[in-house]
Design a protein around this motif. Structure first.
Motif, PDB file in Angstrom:
ATOM      1  N   ASN A  83     -45.486  70.468  23.087  1.00 39.87           N
ATOM      2  CA  ASN A  83     -44.704  69.828  24.065  1.00 39.87           C
ATOM      3  C   ASN A  83     -44.336  70.270  25.169  1.00 39.87           C
ATOM      4  OD1 ASN A  83     -43.791  67.905  22.284  1.00 39.87           O
ATOM      5  ND2 ASN A  83     -42.393  69.380  21.287  1.00 39.87           N
ATOM      6  N   ARG A  84     -45.630  71.392  25.770  1.00 38.78           N
ATOM      7  CA  ARG A  84     -45.122  71.708  26.735  1.00 38.78           C
ATOM      8  C   ARG A  84     -44.106  72.178  27.331  1.00 38.78           C
ATOM      9  NH1 ARG A  84     -49.583  67.617  29.787  1.00 38.78           N
ATOM     10  NH2 ARG A  84     -51.072  68.373  28.651  1.00 38.78           N
ATOM     11  N   PRO A  85     -43.315  73.090  26.624  1.00 42.12           N
ATOM     12  CA  PRO A  85     -41.446  73.701  27.244  1.00 42.12           C
ATOM     13  C   PRO A  85     -41.868  74.476  28.059  1.00 42.12           C
ATOM     14  CG  PRO A  85     -42.539  74.980  25.175  1.00 42.12           C
ATOM     15  CD  PRO A  85     -44.183  74.170  25.479  1.00 42.12           C
ATOM     16  N   ALA A  86     -40.765  74.186  29.228  1.00 41.90           N
ATOM     17  CA  ALA A  86     -40.649  75.426  29.784  1.00 41.90           C
ATOM     18  C   ALA A  86     -39.889  76.912  29.765  1.00 41.90           C
ATOM     19  CB  ALA A  86     -39.383  75.525  31.161  1.00 41.90           C
ATOM     20  N   ASN A  97     -38.851  74.886  23.336  1.00 40.28           N
ATOM     21  CA  ASN A  97     -38.891  74.901  21.952  1.00 40.28           C
ATOM     22  C   ASN A  97     -38.710  76.100  21.498  1.00 40.28           C
ATOM     23  OD1 ASN A  97     -39.429  72.069  21.261  1.00 40.28           O
ATOM     24  ND2 ASN A  97     -41.722  72.541  21.581  1.00 40.28           N
ATOM     25  N   SER A 129     -33.760  76.377  33.970  1.00 43.19           N
ATOM     26  CA  SER A 129     -34.370  75.404  34.637  1.00 43.19           C
ATOM     27  C   SER A 129     -33.463  75.447  35.861  1.00 43.19           C
ATOM     28  CB  SER A 129     -35.175  74.953  34.706  1.00 43.19           C
ATOM     29  OG  SER A 129     -36.535  75.253  33.778  1.00 43.19           O
ATOM     30  N   ARG A 131     -33.120  67.383  23.861  1.00 41.96           N
ATOM     31  CA  ARG A 131     -33.420  67.457  25.276  1.00 41.96           C
ATOM     32  C   ARG A 131     -33.387  67.573  26.560  1.00 41.96           C
ATOM     33  NH1 ARG A 131     -28.807  63.263  27.078  1.00 41.96           N
ATOM     34  NH2 ARG A 131     -29.972  63.516  29.645  1.00 41.96           N
ATOM     35  N   ARG A 132     -33.390  69.350  26.057  1.00 40.00           N
ATOM     36  CA  ARG A 132     -33.597  70.691  26.687  1.00 40.00           C
ATOM     37  C   ARG A 132     -34.737  71.906  26.774  1.00 40.00           C
ATOM     38  NH1 ARG A 132     -28.321  74.429  24.877  1.00 40.00           N
ATOM     39  NH2 ARG A 132     -27.388  72.802  24.391  1.00 40.00           N
ATOM     40  N   ASP A 133     -35.291  71.853  27.749  1.00 38.18           N
ATOM     41  CA  ASP A 133     -37.035  71.924  28.345  1.00 38.18           C
ATOM     42  C   ASP A 133     -36.899  73.671  27.387  1.00 38.18           C
ATOM     43  OD1 ASP A 133     -38.640  72.060  29.257  1.00 38.18           O
ATOM     44  OD2 ASP A 133     -38.664  72.023  30.975  1.00 38.18           O
ATOM     45  N   THR A 156     -38.341  76.487  37.346  1.00 35.57           N
ATOM     46  CA  THR A 156     -38.810  76.025  36.275  1.00 35.57           C
ATOM     47  C   THR A 156     -39.272  77.241  35.248  1.00 35.57           C
ATOM     48  OG1 THR A 156     -39.887  73.561  36.994  1.00 35.57           O
ATOM     49  CG2 THR A 156     -39.969  74.995  34.500  1.00 35.57           C
TER      50      THR A 156
END
Length: 394
Positions: free
Chosen positions: A176-179, A104, A89, A100-102, A27
């Motif tokens: 948004n806690r992006p990876a 930002n 990830s 829809r992508r992890d 991730t």
């Protein structure tokens, strides 16, 4: 930070990297696999491959038009590659819209809503995904705490300084806690002192959160001070990918040497079986026989040159040249000297202020440097077509 699995091999102009695997699919990992993007038939990104490990801070560094922002926008989903694949990830994101992508993105223009409070700006993305109100409040508070801005939660963006607005833009991206966090020259609008402060804060924040940062900049100082690795880009490709120390001390090409830090370049015929370059003013000798063509370039950094009054010398000097001192500048911790060697070539020398010699404009001086400080490169005629010219002066 963990290193991505990479194979480094010579490219058409320098070094690039091909991923052996998808950075383990962890991730936060990012793999760009042979990606090409064209506009009007011209390649903005040209068969580029790069593997970024989860939790890494990687900077894409280069001048305008080198493809760094286009690369970032393709990871974000704002642009779509004409060829190749992008894996985040462990999952291909081709065809997925940005939301829809992890990931930002933080842009240079903060794009804060002026009619909303700080807290409302940070909460906006969560509200669009219909996150429960209690969770929104907690996550907004946590995000503002990360950037030390909770006490400004009720203010409007226009009531904040540039640095404070930058922190809010970061909080909005992190809530948004992006990876993966993508940063497109986010410090470019700040003044120098604030920019340097934000560089420290960004690196500390990234280290604390463990989020993968992909940072786009044309500022070499930003890239050197913050990055685990730097990808120096040119004409849509990676010229060299390495850590800051390697990029600065052992640049792979003349282009990288000139772009990262300041260099004094000497052009001329290759002599001594490839170990030296004979310029109009001095034969510049290195420690290795690395040049094979008829023309080459030698480079030496200003801080690696000693400057003394003309006529002085030291035992064992290999590289030395005399000239006229035409400029002296006080840079705080260092003194900078500009020495004319004749014609259109000059030499920049920097010495620590406490040890700097007392010299005046008009003095004849002698400049000397050791062979192990010399970088030797083949003459790069293709670089001029790409907008880079190895300068005859520093």
């Amino acid at each position: 930070m963990p290193e991505a699995s990479l194979t480094t091999h010579p490219g058409p102009r320098g070094r690039t990297s091909q991923p052996e695997e998808d950075a383990s699919g962890a991730t936060g990992s990012v793999v760009i696999d042979r990606v090409t993007k064209r506009y009007a038939g011209q390649a903005a990104v040209d068969d580029l491959s790069l593997a970024i490990a989860a939790g890494e801070f990687v900077s894409l560094l280069g001048p305008s038009g080198c493809g760094k922002t286009t690369t970032l926008r393709m990871i974000a989903g704002f642009e779509h590659p004409d060829a190749g694949d992008i894996v985040v990830s462990g999952r291909s994101v081709l065809g997925l819209p940005p939301y829809r992508r992890d990931v930002n993105t933080v842009f240079q223009a903060y794009a804060l809503f002026p009619h909303l409070s700080v807290a409302e700006n940070v909460a906006y993305g969560l509200q669009q995904t219909r996150t429960p109100k209690a969770e929104v409040r907690q996550r907004v508070a946590d995000a503002l705490d990360m950037v030390q801005m909770r006490r400004f939660a009720d203010r409007k963006p226009t009531q904040l300084s540039g640095g404070q607005q930058q922190r809010i833009a970061l909080a909005r991206a992190l809530v948004n806690r992006p990876a993966v966090l993508l940063l497109d020259e986010p410090l470019g609008a700040l003044d120098r002192q604030l920019r340097e402060e934000m560089q420290l804060e960004l690196k500390l924040l990234q280290s604390r959160l463990g989020i993968t940062f992909v940072f786009v900049t044309h500022d070499q100082g930003e890239a050197l001070s913050m990055s685990d690795r730097i990808a120096v880009m040119r004409d849509g490709r990676i010229e060299q990918l390495a850590d800051s120390d390697t990029i600065y001390a052992r640049p792979a090409t003349a282009y990288v040497a000139a772009f990262v830090g300041q260099q004094n370049f000497f052009r001329g015929a290759v002599v001594d079986a490839g170990a030296a370059v004979e310029s109009p003013h001095v034969v510049v000798r290195g420690t290795e026989r690395v040049l094979t063509g008829p023309q080459g370039e030698a480079a030496v950094r200003p801080e690696n040159i000693r400057i003394d009054p003309a006529g002085s010398s030291a035992a064992g000097e290999v590289n030395a040249v005399e000239g006229e001192l035409i400029g002296v500048s006080h840079l705080g911790e260092t003194m900078q000297y500009l020495v004319s060697l004749g014609g259109d070539q000059s030499l920049v020398v920097r010495r620590p202020t406490p040890d700097a010699p007392a010299l005046r404009v008009g003095d004849r001086v002698r400049c000397a440097w050791a062979p192990h400080h010399v970088l030797l490169f083949p003459f790069d005629d293709a670089a001029e077509e790409g907008g880079y010219v190895a300068p005859p002066t520093a």
